[in-house]
Design an enzyme around this catalytic site. Structure first.
Site, PDB file in Angstrom:
ATOM      1  CE  LYS A  83      -6.352  16.482  -4.017  1.00 56.20           C
ATOM      2  NZ  LYS A  83      -5.821  16.182  -2.680  1.00 56.20           N
TER       3      LYS A  83
HETATM    4  O1  G3P Z   1      -3.839  14.286  -1.173  1.00 59.69           O
HETATM    5  C1  G3P Z   1      -3.627  13.150  -1.933  1.00 59.69           C
HETATM    6  C2  G3P Z   1      -2.436  12.295  -1.547  1.00 59.69           C
HETATM    7  O2  G3P Z   1      -1.345  13.099  -1.198  1.00 59.69           O
HETATM    8  C3  G3P Z   1      -2.725  11.184  -0.601  1.00 59.69           C
HETATM    9  O3  G3P Z   1      -1.581  10.562  -0.107  1.00 59.69           O
HETATM   10  O4  G3P Z   1      -0.488   9.009   1.467  1.00 59.69           O
HETATM   11  O5  G3P Z   1      -2.984   8.909   1.181  1.00 59.69           O
HETATM   12  O6  G3P Z   1      -1.464   8.105  -0.610  1.00 59.69           O
HETATM   13  P1  G3P Z   1      -1.639   9.057   0.522  1.00 59.69           P
END
Ligand code: G3P
Length: 218
Positions: A83
């Site tokens: 990633k």
């Molecule tokens: O892995 C990246 C993403 O899914 C993060 O989500 O909830 O931290 O915006 P969030």
């Protein structure tokens, strides 16, 4: 549409894997920090539970550092996907990783041109963050339809991995728009299975079954 679990928590991954619904896992530095454990150890444990792509994020922000981390993580297991943040140095590293056949997930994607660039450089996945748009009163899901269409226009192999999913509506909308993957927290995965009318209906069936003479029941 593939379902990935967005977590670094082993208990959640084990639980979700029991449903047989999990096609992969995505982690990020914030999720890993919550576990208070060694990153590589977590990744190796995940590879034993889920037989699918497992995203491991680099934290370097220069191309050389990103590449160093990427090769180090990629050699842990064949299912590890690297990633990379959507930054200039990240894109330099992406070109090299694509050439070397390392699978990648370009993260922190917030517009169509960023996704187009990542696709042109051979990213395996791009991760648009829908929930973070919603957080600032913009409709994150609008971006998903654009990405699906752009990738389809040019027959890119890159897959749209909808990230930052916060609720079941995000999953449904991602599916309606033809996104390839939705990565979601464990809580949202469980919510996908639930409906109060299902519970009420089942309770009624079981109650009525009690009225069937015992001798005639299976
Ligand atoms: O892995 C990246 C993403 O899914 C993060 O989500 O909830 O931290 O915006 P969030």
């Amino acid at each position: 549409m593939k379902f990935f679990l967005d977590t670094a928590n082993i208990d959640e991954i084990r639980n979700a894997a029991e449903y047989g619904l999990i096609d992969g896992v995505t982690t990020n530095p914030s999720l890993v920090s919550k576990e208070g454990r060694d990153f590589k150890e977590i990744l190796l444990e995940i590879t034993k539970i889920v037989d699918g792509p497992i995203s491991a994020e680099v934290v370097s922000i220069d191309a050389a550092g990103i590449l160093r981390e990427a090769y180090d993580l990629a050699k842990l297991h064949q299912n590890i996907v690297i990633k990379i943040p959507m930054i200039k140095e990240g894109m330099k590293a992406l070109k090299q990783l694509s050439k070397d056949g390392v699978r990648t997930n370009v993260t922190l994607v917030f517009n169509a041109n960023q996704a187009l660039v990542a696709a042109k450089l051979g990213a395996t996945y791009v991760s648009p963050f829908v929930g973070r748009f919603d957080d600032i009163s913009e409709v994150g899901m609008d971006l998903i339809g654009d990405l699906v269409q752009i990738f389809d226009n040019y027959k890119f192999q890159t897959q749209v991995l909808v990230a930052s999913i916060r609720n079941p509506i995000h999953v449904k909308e991602a599916a309606l728009l033809g996104a390839h993957v939705a990565t979601m927290p464990f809580k949202v995965l469980e919510q996908l299975l639930q409906h109060p009318l299902t519970d009420i209906g089942l309770a009624r069936f079981l109650k009525d079954w009690e009225k069937v003479p015992k001798s005639t029941r299976r």
